[in-house]
Motif scaffolding. Sequence first.
Motif, mmCIF file in Angstrom:
data_model
loop_
_atom_site.group_PDB
_atom_site.id
_atom_site.type_symbol
_atom_site.label_atom_id
_atom_site.label_comp_id
_atom_site.label_asym_id
_atom_site.label_seq_id
_atom_site.Cartn_x
_atom_site.Cartn_y
_atom_site.Cartn_z
ATOM 1 N N PRO A 15 0.819 -1.216 0.000
ATOM 2 C CA PRO A 15 0.000 0.000 0.000
ATOM 3 C C PRO A 15 0.853 1.266 0.000
ATOM 4 O O PRO A 15 2.020 1.240 0.366
ATOM 5 C CB PRO A 15 -0.772 -0.117 1.317
ATOM 6 N N ILE A 16 0.218 2.382 -0.382
ATOM 7 C CA ILE A 16 0.908 3.668 -0.282
ATOM 8 C C ILE A 16 1.213 3.937 1.192
ATOM 9 O O ILE A 16 0.515 3.441 2.079
ATOM 10 C CB ILE A 16 0.090 4.826 -0.889
ATOM 11 N N LEU A 17 2.255 4.701 1.427
ATOM 12 C CA LEU A 17 2.663 4.994 2.803
ATOM 13 C C LEU A 17 2.426 6.448 3.192
ATOM 14 O O LEU A 17 2.888 6.888 4.237
ATOM 15 C CB LEU A 17 4.133 4.600 3.013
ATOM 16 N N ASN A 18 1.681 7.185 2.383
ATOM 17 C CA ASN A 18 1.297 8.549 2.747
ATOM 18 C C ASN A 18 0.437 8.503 4.005
ATOM 19 O O ASN A 18 -0.431 7.644 4.143
ATOM 20 C CB ASN A 18 0.469 9.203 1.638
ATOM 21 N N GLY A 19 0.681 9.420 4.924
ATOM 22 C CA GLY A 19 -0.135 9.504 6.132
ATOM 23 C C GLY A 19 -0.066 8.267 7.004
ATOM 24 O O GLY A 19 -1.016 7.945 7.717
ATOM 25 N N LEU A 20 1.046 7.569 6.971
ATOM 26 C CA LEU A 20 1.180 6.307 7.712
ATOM 27 C C LEU A 20 1.006 6.479 9.218
ATOM 28 O O LEU A 20 0.267 5.731 9.858
ATOM 29 C CB LEU A 20 2.545 5.670 7.420
ATOM 30 N N PHE A 21 1.668 7.477 9.791
ATOM 31 C CA PHE A 21 1.682 7.622 11.249
ATOM 32 C C PHE A 21 0.344 8.174 11.741
ATOM 33 O O PHE A 21 -0.116 9.206 11.285
ATOM 34 C CB PHE A 21 2.876 8.459 11.691
ATOM 35 N N GLY A 22 -0.276 7.424 12.634
ATOM 36 C CA GLY A 22 -1.600 7.750 13.138
ATOM 37 C C GLY A 22 -2.699 6.946 12.456
ATOM 38 O O GLY A 22 -3.849 6.976 12.877
ATOM 39 N N ARG A 23 -2.355 6.218 11.419
ATOM 40 C CA ARG A 23 -3.318 5.414 10.663
ATOM 41 C C ARG A 23 -3.414 4.014 11.261
ATOM 42 O O ARG A 23 -2.425 3.470 11.733
ATOM 43 C CB ARG A 23 -2.843 5.347 9.208
#
Length: 129
Positions: A50-58
């Motif tokens: 998967p894309i890793l944009n916005g990973l932290f907090g997801r």
Amino acid sequence: MTFRFSLLALSLVLMTTDAMAQDVAAGEKSFNKCRACHQVGETAKNTVGPILNGLFGRKSGTVAGYNYSDANKNSGLTWDDAVFTDYIKDPKGKIPGTKMSFAGIKNEQEIKDLTAFLKQFAADGKKGG
């Protein structure tokens, strides 16, 4: 005497902090290990991973359009620094049954640098997230 001691103490703290600082450029270089399967940025798409944009907090297993393993979807994990650090060292050890086949990154500084690089990307892929 107290003033000199305080300056010395401050110098030692600053030197230690600099040595442990996160290096985004080094993190980008480390991300080359991830590029075969993952993308980041405004044009990122799901590929092997998967894309890793916005990973932290997801929450783990929640990127729309990506077919996660049941293990990942049901892990109950929310990505933060500690969870990511444990995971990237040994993905299959952290989430047994994950589809991610990656030997892991063991070097603590490299993980910190990679974390800093990934944290730049908001969920929409724009830097500054």
